[in-house]
Design an enzyme around this catalytic site. Structure first.
Site, PDB file in Angstrom:
ATOM      1  N   LYS A  50       0.836  -1.312   0.053  1.00  0.00           N
ATOM      2  CA  LYS A  50       0.030   0.109   0.089  1.00  0.00           C
ATOM      3  C   LYS A  50       0.763   1.197  -0.026  1.00  0.00           C
ATOM      4  CE  LYS A  50      -0.226  -0.185   4.975  1.00  0.00           C
ATOM      5  NZ  LYS A  50      -1.267  -0.884   6.081  1.00  0.00           N
ATOM      6  N   TYR A 269      15.135  30.368   7.737  1.00  0.00           N
ATOM      7  CA  TYR A 269      14.127  30.889   8.094  1.00  0.00           C
ATOM      8  C   TYR A 269      13.909  31.145   9.855  1.00  0.00           C
ATOM      9  CZ  TYR A 269      11.640  30.591   3.458  1.00  0.00           C
ATOM     10  OH  TYR A 269      11.646  30.794   2.142  1.00  0.00           O
TER      11      TYR A 269
END
Ligand code: PLP
Length: 378
Positions: A50, A269
């Site tokens: 999956k 940042y």
């Protein structure tokens, strides 16, 4: 200035890459299969693919497993099953999270077997068939996600007609705590599952994911469903401080720029301030590639340790969308050059450490590696 001799031998690249070692996937399959099939035991080992095989690329992974003799696969969504069917026309494919209200036609058209988890789904699936409808019955034993309840089971057992309209390919349940060897939930779920499977003596039974396989033979029943173990993470790694499985994934990205910054400069940042003169490397990968922001803690300036040409060194500065910065101060300057690939996680910089730093799991880190990151297979 630069050591061309050594830098020529370094791995180079221009964009983030996920290197998937298909040989290691197959080896892990063999390791898990060996645990489940002994002389006294004829248990089948399936493959859970999956979420694009946990980010590794489901078609390539499934093909490699198929060639190794794996005949049964699990996906989450019907759409994943349809894609997989194209590559594996002969495989048994179970769909763990089908939505029968809309998925019946698709499942039928592609010979996908739904893991049914409610009476409504059972009725819709039966109604879509003129002969007994092939299905897995997914029972609830304690995780309380998708699953038929004890009450649903009674309904089913008392309704002989409905029961006869199902061709039960698998009776299954799922452990909530297979990754915790001492959890009381494991023996509790095991007992609950034994009671359920006794009601369906003709159907094969399945309980174990990777963690369940490693808990011991009493969890194995007729079929096991390993996912994460195939991709190299031992779910008991943190408890044992040791992995029984081989590393599959190497997530790496190129060093694009090197800069010497004076104490008092800032990086990234939020301007993480540097207390001392620092050599910084800018690497071309960021949270858009699956590098979690939580790999660097701005408050304490702690960073996940990446690996560069055999040297372990921490991330320093906040993770941007397309870039991270690492501290090169303690790496000898002749040991690296621009274009060298930095391992974010892999054999030298364990995904388990990255997950611990980010307060998450190897599962999440693997499945977060984005489509932008090129998959390469070895
Ligand atoms: C995802 C999943 C698995 C595989 O679990 P791992 O822990 O990755 O081995 C098995 N069974 C079910 C029902 C699942 O949802």
């Amino acid at each position: 200035m630069t050591n061309t001799r050594s830098s020529n031998t370094h791995l180079k690249g221009t964009s983030p890459e996920l290197i998937v070692d298909l040989g290691a996937v197959v080896d892990n399959y063999k390791i898990l299969k060996a645990l489940t099939s002994g002389a006294l035991n004829s248990c089948e080992c399936s493959g859970v693919v999956k979420a694009n095989a946990y980010g590794m690329g489901k078609n390539r992974v499934a093909q490699a497993l198929w060639e190794e003799g794996c005949k049964t696969f699990f996906v989450a969504l019907a759409s994943e099953g349809v894609e997989l069917r194209f590559f594996l026309p002969q495989a048994k494919i179970f769909v763990l999270s089908p939505y029968l209200v809309l998925d019946c036609d698709l499942l039928k058209a592609h010979n996908l077997v739904p893991c049914l988890y409610d009476i409504e789904g059972i009725e819709l699936w039966i109604a879509a068939h003129s002969s007994p409808a092939p299905a897995a019955l997914h029972f609830e034993t304690g995780i309380n996600r998708l699953g038929l309840s004890a009450r649903n089971m009674e309904t089913l057992l008392s309704d002989k007609e409905k029961r006869g309209q199902l061709d039960i390919k698998l009776v299954m349940s799922h452990l909530s705590s297979g990754d915790e060897q001492q959890s009381r939930h494991n023996p509790e779920q095991l007992e609950a599952f034994k009671t359920i499977r006794a009601e369906f003596p003709d159907a094969p039974a399945s309980l174990a994911n990777t963690g369940g396989i490693l808990l011991g033979t009493e969890y194995h029943f007729d079929l096991v469903r390993p996912g994460i173990g195939l991709y190299g993470h031992d779910p008991h790694y943190y408890e044992n401080n040791h992995s029984r499985l081989k590393t599959v994934a190497t997530f790496r990205a190129p060093l694009a720029q090197i800069k010497h910054l004076k104490a008092g400069s800032a990086v990234g940042y939020g301007a993480t301030e540097l207390g001392t003169d620092t050599e910084i490397g800018v690497i071309l990968c960021g949270y858009a590639d699956g590098v979690m922001r939580a790999f660097f803690r701005h408050e304490t300036k702690e960073g996940h340790k990446v690996s560069l040409n055999g040297f372990s060194t921490p991330m320093l500065g906040r993770v941007s969308m397309d870039m991270i910065t690492i501290d090169l101060t303690d790496v000898p300057s002749d040991a690296y050059n621009k274009g060298d690939m930095v391992e974010i996680f892999g054999p030298n910089s364990l995904v388990e450490n990255a997950a611990a730093m980010a307060g998450t799991s190897a599962y999440e880190l693997f499945t977060r590696v984005s489509d932008r990151t090129v998959r390469k297979y070895v």
